[in-house]
Write an enzyme that holds these catalytic residues in place. Sequence first.
Site, mmCIF file in Angstrom:
data_model
loop_
_atom_site.group_PDB
_atom_site.id
_atom_site.type_symbol
_atom_site.label_atom_id
_atom_site.label_comp_id
_atom_site.label_asym_id
_atom_site.label_seq_id
_atom_site.Cartn_x
_atom_site.Cartn_y
_atom_site.Cartn_z
ATOM 1 N N CYS A 90 2.641 5.034 -0.311
ATOM 2 C CA CYS A 90 2.701 5.390 -1.553
ATOM 3 C C CYS A 90 2.399 4.295 -2.067
ATOM 4 O O CYS A 90 2.844 3.673 -1.752
ATOM 5 C CB CYS A 90 2.564 6.561 -2.578
ATOM 6 S SG CYS A 90 4.496 6.093 -3.091
ATOM 7 N N PRO A 91 1.510 4.153 -2.984
ATOM 8 C CA PRO A 91 -0.117 4.737 -2.637
ATOM 9 C C PRO A 91 -1.129 4.239 -2.148
ATOM 10 O O PRO A 91 -2.269 4.511 -2.565
ATOM 11 C CB PRO A 91 -0.205 4.131 -4.541
ATOM 12 C CG PRO A 91 0.299 2.995 -4.471
ATOM 13 C CD PRO A 91 1.647 3.050 -3.596
#
Lengths: 383, 75
Positions: B13-14
């Site tokens: 992430c992200p």
Amino acid sequence: MNASPVYLDAATAAPTHPVARQALLAALDDGWADPGKLYGQARRARQLLDAAREATAQTLGVRADELSFTSSGTTAAHGAVLGGLAGRRRVGPTLVHSAIEHSAVLHAAERHVAAGGVADPVPVDRLGRLDLSAWSDAVRAPGVALAALISASHEVGTVQPVAEAAAACAGAGVPLYVDAAQSVGRVPLPAGWSVLTASAHKWGGPSGVGLLAVRKGTRWESPWPADDREGGRTPGSVNLPAVVAAAASLRAAAADAAAEETRLAPLVDRIRARVAAEVPDVEVVGDPVLRLPHLVTFSCLYVDGEALLHALDRRGFAVSSGSSCTSSTLRPSHVLEAMGVLSHGNVRVSLHRETTEADVERFLAELPGIVAGLRAEAGVVGL
Amino acid sequence: MPDEVLDCRGQRCPLPVIAAARRMPEVPVGTVVRVLADDPAAAVDIPAWCRMRGQEFVAAITGPDGPAYDIRRAH
């Protein structure tokens, strides 16, 4: 690059209250003996322990014999859950809990499930508020031994409808355990609970002191090996100087709580409004009104949470994050997940008695540039 | 079935969300893009991104390639 430090992580641990420091130093000299023994030093220690219990019980609105000091807030939460389940195991195997409980409660629930028990998590809405109708259905189901609800979310600040949840529990004859770690010493406590826990370092006391209150008449049974100290609810000798410091600082924090709420709540409002207005693509989460006075959480789209914490730290800002890249398990916060809100680029800011308006202003002045810098580095501007 | 697949397996992430955000404006409106992402945060963040950007989150599926998320370009 060194900027003056601004500590904004009181929800993890508030800076030591000066009253805690004074009381700790005095009790180190005066309260080292075992309060259970039959000599002068022990009697002095017993007096200190009794006075600490009396003062703390008064602040919580419980009887002194309903209150035990534990070796941490986590231990208190574990004891609350496992003891509440043990005390009513003949009724059934089920623990009902909100999906946004503290990990200490969820880890106790995992232990219960591993031992053959049942855990029934109840969802929250997008603002992090308990689904009361699902809760009422869950506690009315057969075989529920205990229900657990956090007083207010430690991650997003949303205050839970404890009174309504307690009424549903009372109607079903199910005891309610409330984890009040973020509320004690800051806001008035809700009514209707049977078991309550708190943690001293959240209000400026020392770490390593938890509170476990069990109301008279509650069927609660210690899940630990037998020990007659602390009403038989938690084993081991108490860290008496720390307990004395916790009690003194709680009394001081509770006396200032209303004034601090009046001072801090508008600063949190300002952070909510300015972050939403001045940082593009940000999601400020949690209930904007029914919330703790000192805590605010937001997520910045396309920003790596760990990089954001490091960038803020380089500018002197200490904050916390629920992003997965900042957790040891590499999983996003179960609270943000339950709410269905963005979990990356997440920042939790929590204020305390030493936080000034100037601290908040400096944070607000620097944050947009820090986020923009990280987005430029990652090449995500304009996405 | 999706119209195309975006393989973000192994990305933390992200990054899967960023990959989706880059790709979606390049496909015609109505196109369904399947994002393969094994980072657990994607399960939260891809639907949240769709909500913030007004795109349609079709479904989360677990197939032979692991967890996947279908997004339809809505505008």
